[in-house]
Design a protein around this motif. Sequence first.
Motif, PDB file in Angstrom:
ATOM      1  N   SER A 120      24.005   6.660 -13.430  1.00  0.00           N
ATOM      2  CA  SER A 120      23.109   7.436 -13.132  1.00  0.00           C
ATOM      3  C   SER A 120      22.194   6.353 -12.267  1.00  0.00           C
ATOM      4  N   ARG A 121      21.259   7.511 -11.617  1.00  0.00           N
ATOM      5  CA  ARG A 121      20.456   7.506 -10.656  1.00  0.00           C
ATOM      6  C   ARG A 121      19.308   6.991 -11.673  1.00  0.00           C
ATOM      7  N   TYR A 129      19.388  14.032 -16.828  1.00  0.00           N
ATOM      8  CA  TYR A 129      20.609  13.381 -15.688  1.00  0.00           C
ATOM      9  C   TYR A 129      20.701  11.843 -15.750  1.00  0.00           C
ATOM     10  N   THR A 130      20.399  11.268 -16.792  1.00  0.00           N
ATOM     11  CA  THR A 130      20.562  10.104 -17.298  1.00  0.00           C
ATOM     12  C   THR A 130      22.242   9.291 -17.678  1.00  0.00           C
ATOM     13  N   ARG A 131      22.587   8.801 -17.274  1.00  0.00           N
ATOM     14  CA  ARG A 131      24.267   8.634 -18.038  1.00  0.00           C
ATOM     15  C   ARG A 131      24.669   7.420 -18.282  1.00  0.00           C
ATOM     16  N   TYR A 152      30.230  12.844 -17.555  1.00  0.00           N
ATOM     17  CA  TYR A 152      29.679  12.848 -15.933  1.00  0.00           C
ATOM     18  C   TYR A 152      28.748  13.255 -16.038  1.00  0.00           C
ATOM     19  N   SER A 153      27.428  13.672 -14.894  1.00  0.00           N
ATOM     20  CA  SER A 153      27.362  15.159 -14.867  1.00  0.00           C
ATOM     21  C   SER A 153      28.232  15.812 -13.015  1.00  0.00           C
ATOM     22  N   LEU A 163      24.899  13.800  -7.460  1.00  0.00           N
ATOM     23  CA  LEU A 163      25.069  13.076  -8.884  1.00  0.00           C
ATOM     24  C   LEU A 163      26.516  12.424  -9.257  1.00  0.00           C
ATOM     25  N   GLU A 167      27.482   7.903 -10.454  1.00  0.00           N
ATOM     26  CA  GLU A 167      28.241   8.074 -11.206  1.00  0.00           C
ATOM     27  C   GLU A 167      29.160   7.081 -11.371  1.00  0.00           C
TER      28      GLU A 167
END
Length: 285
Positions: A120-121, A129-131, A152-153, A163, A167
């Motif tokens: 993730s960004r 949102y952290t993946r 995943y987002s 997003l 990813e």
Amino acid sequence: MKVLTLNTHSWMEEDPYGKLESLVESLAAEAYDIIALQEVNQSMDGDVIKDETFISPREDQLIVPIKEDNFAYLLVEKLKEKGLSYYWSWAANHIGYDVYDEGVAVLSREPFKAESHLISRADDYASHYTRKVLKAKIERSGKRWTVMSAHYSWWKNDQEEKLFQHEWEQTLAVIQPDERERLIVMGDFNNEPQTDNEGYALIERTAPFIKDSFKAAGTSIGEATVERAIDGWEGHQDHKRIDYVFVGNGIQVNRYRVVFDGKAQPVISDHFGVEAMINEKLTKS
């Protein structure tokens, strides 16, 4: 080879320990070779433990130790009591519901090497949102299989940032050319196949070396993996297929089946699981 993916929604369900026991009973009966799990939670304030069957992944970011109520750890321990042994790995994505370390896991009857990659960004552990993607390299009958478990987002956030695209592109970046032949990518993709020009279409366009086991299977039983509104899909009551097993083009899928849907097995999560029976002998793609 029989594989399974399941978003467990662990510790967030009603009667979570009862559902854990139901999951154990079903997994013991099916004896899957490889299992990919998502939303594998543990209490952030739990006691740290060590387990000889745990395979610590090579991390590219934060390393979070295993706690005593890690859902995958308890699952492996209870399966061991039933005579079914698994090696396993887990990588934390982010803080879940303010109190959990939430991550993804891989279980395998065979030992393996594991690595975790930030895709993730976002890289703030406090951000949902952290993946990460958890990648396992598993030797079976002298052949190496690459298995990935990911959560995943959605396609984009409220600020219109794409997003999933980022990813997925980062996922492709950590798949080596020599891993594509015996590749299995499983998990909660949070993207529907019928939505034009979004996540599913992106996968088809950018990864022609893999195929959707639902479409490729000789026999398909079931389709939707979510049948109500869930976190991230508020207001969406319709049926959705957002959990997938993608396999290399040369892998023959004998059967695809939706499981833990209240039919053959009890519902244990807000997602159903996906099972795929695959032939380990490759065919021409």
